[in-house]
Enzyme design. Sequence first.
Site, mmCIF file in Angstrom:
data_model
loop_
_atom_site.group_PDB
_atom_site.id
_atom_site.type_symbol
_atom_site.label_atom_id
_atom_site.label_comp_id
_atom_site.label_asym_id
_atom_site.label_seq_id
_atom_site.Cartn_x
_atom_site.Cartn_y
_atom_site.Cartn_z
ATOM 1 N N HIS A 1 14.366 -38.668 -5.780
ATOM 2 C CA HIS A 1 13.613 -39.093 -4.592
ATOM 3 C C HIS A 1 12.153 -38.666 -4.655
ATOM 4 O O HIS A 1 11.483 -38.618 -3.634
ATOM 5 C CB HIS A 1 14.281 -38.546 -3.323
ATOM 6 C CG HIS A 1 15.670 -39.071 -3.137
ATOM 7 N ND1 HIS A 1 15.930 -40.366 -2.774
ATOM 8 C CD2 HIS A 1 16.879 -38.483 -3.316
ATOM 9 C CE1 HIS A 1 17.243 -40.557 -2.715
ATOM 10 N NE2 HIS A 1 17.845 -39.412 -3.050
ATOM 11 N N LYS B 1 11.385 -16.366 -9.439
ATOM 12 C CA LYS B 1 11.220 -15.294 -10.436
ATOM 13 C C LYS B 1 10.178 -15.702 -11.478
ATOM 14 O O LYS B 1 9.316 -14.917 -11.837
ATOM 15 C CB LYS B 1 12.546 -14.979 -11.165
ATOM 16 C CG LYS B 1 13.614 -14.278 -10.370
ATOM 17 C CD LYS B 1 13.320 -12.849 -10.016
ATOM 18 C CE LYS B 1 12.626 -12.723 -8.690
ATOM 19 N NZ LYS B 1 13.405 -12.470 -7.513
ATOM 20 N N LYS C 1 5.568 -4.633 -3.592
ATOM 21 C CA LYS C 1 6.923 -4.493 -3.038
ATOM 22 C C LYS C 1 6.813 -4.123 -1.554
ATOM 23 O O LYS C 1 5.891 -3.403 -1.182
ATOM 24 C CB LYS C 1 7.612 -3.372 -3.818
ATOM 25 C CG LYS C 1 9.099 -3.348 -3.688
ATOM 26 C CD LYS C 1 9.750 -4.129 -4.787
ATOM 27 C CE LYS C 1 11.246 -4.047 -4.734
ATOM 28 N NZ LYS C 1 11.846 -5.258 -5.305
ATOM 29 N N ARG D 1 3.953 -0.476 -4.761
ATOM 30 C CA ARG D 1 3.660 -0.998 -3.417
ATOM 31 C C ARG D 1 2.246 -1.552 -3.300
ATOM 32 O O ARG D 1 1.840 -2.016 -2.233
ATOM 33 C CB ARG D 1 3.877 0.099 -2.384
ATOM 34 C CG ARG D 1 5.310 0.584 -2.328
ATOM 35 C CD ARG D 1 5.458 1.653 -1.301
ATOM 36 N NE ARG D 1 5.395 1.110 0.039
ATOM 37 C CZ ARG D 1 6.428 1.022 0.855
ATOM 38 N NH1 ARG D 1 7.592 1.438 0.473
ATOM 39 N NH2 ARG D 1 6.287 0.519 2.055
ATOM 40 N N CYS E 1 0.865 -1.186 0.000
ATOM 41 C CA CYS E 1 0.000 0.000 0.000
ATOM 42 C C CYS E 1 0.900 1.234 0.000
ATOM 43 O O CYS E 1 1.944 1.253 0.636
ATOM 44 C CB CYS E 1 -0.932 0.118 1.188
ATOM 45 S SG CYS E 1 -2.139 -1.180 1.339
ATOM 46 N N ASN F 1 -2.171 1.897 5.995
ATOM 47 C CA ASN F 1 -1.331 0.800 5.535
ATOM 48 C C ASN F 1 -1.051 -0.065 6.745
ATOM 49 O O ASN F 1 -0.603 0.446 7.767
ATOM 50 C CB ASN F 1 -0.026 1.402 4.966
ATOM 51 C CG ASN F 1 0.902 0.351 4.423
ATOM 52 O OD1 ASN F 1 0.530 -0.810 4.297
ATOM 53 N ND2 ASN F 1 2.108 0.766 4.083
ATOM 54 N N GLY F 2 -1.343 -1.360 6.686
ATOM 55 C CA GLY F 2 -1.121 -2.240 7.830
ATOM 56 C C GLY F 2 -2.359 -3.079 8.084
ATOM 57 O O GLY F 2 -3.262 -3.145 7.248
ATOM 58 N N GLU G 1 15.787 -19.364 -6.547
ATOM 59 C CA GLU G 1 15.563 -17.980 -6.974
ATOM 60 C C GLU G 1 15.017 -17.940 -8.411
ATOM 61 O O GLU G 1 14.089 -17.177 -8.713
ATOM 62 C CB GLU G 1 16.879 -17.191 -6.841
ATOM 63 C CG GLU G 1 16.850 -15.742 -7.301
ATOM 64 C CD GLU G 1 15.826 -14.864 -6.605
ATOM 65 O OE1 GLU G 1 15.198 -15.297 -5.635
ATOM 66 O OE2 GLU G 1 15.629 -13.729 -7.071
ATOM 67 N N GLU H 1 6.618 -15.693 -9.975
ATOM 68 C CA GLU H 1 6.114 -14.361 -9.651
ATOM 69 C C GLU H 1 5.597 -13.592 -10.859
ATOM 70 O O GLU H 1 4.569 -12.948 -10.785
ATOM 71 C CB GLU H 1 7.253 -13.511 -9.063
ATOM 72 C CG GLU H 1 7.553 -13.778 -7.641
ATOM 73 C CD GLU H 1 8.666 -12.861 -7.172
ATOM 74 O OE1 GLU H 1 8.437 -12.131 -6.218
ATOM 75 O OE2 GLU H 1 9.765 -12.878 -7.758
ATOM 76 N N TRP I 1 -3.065 -2.470 -1.628
ATOM 77 C CA TRP I 1 -2.818 -3.900 -1.795
ATOM 78 C C TRP I 1 -3.749 -4.555 -0.786
ATOM 79 O O TRP I 1 -3.554 -4.412 0.422
ATOM 80 C CB TRP I 1 -1.351 -4.224 -1.498
ATOM 81 C CG TRP I 1 -1.000 -5.665 -1.724
ATOM 82 C CD1 TRP I 1 -0.656 -6.243 -2.911
ATOM 83 C CD2 TRP I 1 -0.942 -6.697 -0.731
ATOM 84 N NE1 TRP I 1 -0.404 -7.575 -2.720
ATOM 85 C CE2 TRP I 1 -0.571 -7.888 -1.401
ATOM 86 C CE3 TRP I 1 -1.170 -6.754 0.630
ATOM 87 C CZ2 TRP I 1 -0.427 -9.106 -0.735
ATOM 88 C CZ3 TRP I 1 -1.032 -7.961 1.294
ATOM 89 C CH2 TRP I 1 -0.656 -9.124 0.610
HETATM 90 C C1 F6R Z 1 10.819 -11.678 -4.816
HETATM 91 C C2 F6R Z 1 10.769 -10.617 -3.837
HETATM 92 C C3 F6R Z 1 10.340 -10.958 -2.461
HETATM 93 C C4 F6R Z 1 11.214 -10.199 -1.448
HETATM 94 C C5 F6R Z 1 10.714 -10.440 -0.013
HETATM 95 C C6 F6R Z 1 11.588 -9.758 1.013
HETATM 96 O O1 F6R Z 1 11.185 -11.206 -6.072
HETATM 97 O O2 F6R Z 1 11.058 -9.498 -4.133
HETATM 98 O O3 F6R Z 1 10.373 -12.322 -2.234
HETATM 99 O O4 F6R Z 1 12.527 -10.632 -1.576
HETATM 100 O O5 F6R Z 1 9.408 -9.968 0.108
HETATM 101 O O6 F6R Z 1 11.675 -8.398 0.762
HETATM 102 P P1 F6R Z 1 12.787 -7.490 1.434
HETATM 103 O O7 F6R Z 1 14.086 -7.906 0.860
HETATM 104 O O8 F6R Z 1 12.413 -6.096 1.080
HETATM 105 O O9 F6R Z 1 12.720 -7.762 2.908
#
Ligand code: F6R
Length: 615
Positions: free
Chosen positions: A512, A493, A610, A27, A2, A100-101, A489, A496, A74
């Site tokens: 396994h 990616k 984010k 966000r 948010c 936000n929260g 990772e 996501e 969000w």
């Molecule tokens: C994946 C991604 C998330 C963040 C996670 C932690 O692409 O961006 O998995 O890595 O939410 O975020 P931070 O690093 O900001 O604590």
Amino acid sequence: MCGITGYIGKRDATPILIEGLKKLEYRGYDSAGIALLKKGKMTVCKKKGRVDVLAGLMRKNPFKANLGISHTRWATHGGVTDENAHPHVSSDGMFALVHNGIIENYENMKRFLVKKGYTFSSQTDSEALVNLIAYHYQYRTSDKDENRFLEAVRKALIHVEGTYGIAVLCKDKPDELVAARKGSPLLIGIGKDERLVSSDVLGFAGRANNVIYLEDGQVASITKDNCDIISIGNTPVEYTIKEIDWQLENADLNGAKHFMQKEIFEQPKAIENAIRGRISEDQATAILQGLNMTPNDMRQIDRIIFCACGTAWHACLVAEQLIERYARIPVEVEYASEFRYRNIPIEKNTLVFVISQSGETIDTLEALRESKRKGFKTLAITNAIASTISRESDGGLYQYAGKEVGVASTKAFTSQVAICLLIALYIGRMRDMSYSVGKDIINALKSLPETIEKTLKTAPQIKKIAKKYACKNDFLFLGRLDEFPIALEGALKLKEISYIHAEAYPAGEMKHGPIALICPECPSVVFACAEDVLAKIVSNAQEIKARKGAVIAITCFPEAFKDIADDIITVPKVHDSIRTIIDTVPAQLLAYYIALERGCDVDKPRNLAKAVTVE
Ligand code: F6R
């Protein structure tokens, strides 16, 4: 998670708020809204969809005011609807609030307020708070109170269990904005004859160079030329004003199509920034002053715990292997969201490291606080200057990777890994790492920007490979040793941003169970740069081929895969200490191009946002 913006000053608030929201849209992008106040008239406009939808509505129905708040959502409580969009207005029409929260006890609050005659039009927790503020304004303060607005907010917040970053307008107070925070970041920007509020410096859109970071449990009364802060317990707070480094906060696309693309290609620079000034060639070690630990303190450490979430958690898994390999200290890696509640026994002489790009992830922040409560030294690797995690840890290292806007983390990850290698080098050289191994690692680190540039040249080939596989709905990612975290990772990616189901395993684990998934419809991405286990992973690739599964090999040993792999992405052969960083680049590009092929919105993937500031 948010985005909040607020404005009070002399100018027309709407364009400033909308511009701020656009910068914060990464966000949260479910819905957006704005509340404006002028001479006792409050107007609210909110709509499901992106900020552009809101901007269009505001153009059709303009309302000029010098005071306003806005929000890009969000969703947590309540679906994505116009009614659930923020701002929320108290049922007596006196207050508008953006939040936000998560308010955990909102149902109790709501029951209480309904009995008192307040009505509700959304399913959100935030509407309970705005009505509680209205209740306190009407029944728990009097018009003789000099700071009645602030007091009503403060008194209401005493009853809140959960987290919040809020900005509030009161119809009676056309020259004041109130903001507060607990667990969700909130900043006050200081301009000339104007003040801005935002959940992230980006929301100031370059309009303020000085900033006050609200701390948890603080409430601020903001006018166009002043800011008074008190604690929830009603004691005045002395605050400091910090200057924003706009160079590090730059969030323009600079000609790129997407932030994710731009940030993948910024990795050489990000790594250069991560290692700059942190290497001693003479001593063949790292210089890590930010850790605030003397070499003697460091030598006392018997064990390290790394905590993080998501991609940053994958960086912790790489750190584990680097530190155990080069510094010979046992490392454990914990999901931050689990660590806090697991109450694991921590031995003395344990160091706790957290990694967080945003420095605001609530799970990671709470893991840090839990470690501090237990008396452990806590260190943080973060990218966001002055973020909550960096302020609350005992020491740490900034990444200086530059603002990461793409929701899928890319340059932040590789820069975190580079910093973990510096830590391994630093601790290793205090223990039994030889000068020559130290030198090799330094040379490897120094070569990284150029080697990443070379690796990025695989982009056109990967684009073609992406076309071939974009129609598949399941992927396996496999790696051994420190290439297993890169498999995780790579799979993350892809999930996501392209919504393809992908799973990662240590390659030896495949037989396994996961091998049952292998078929022509399920390609496998195999990371194979670790020479020690090359023969093993080649065998695993053969097992896949024998079952008619496609193999995409990311390797610096293309010869080893020439009769097995359907596609080979050849990466430069590098020192063992940095292979994970090189492996990551094609994995990011593959996810990016597959997502584009499938027509996905790579910078705003569905359901994600984010900086996750809710549990
Ligand atoms: C994946 C991604 C998330 C963040 C996670 C932690 O692409 O961006 O998995 O890595 O939410 O975020 P931070 O690093 O900001 O604590």
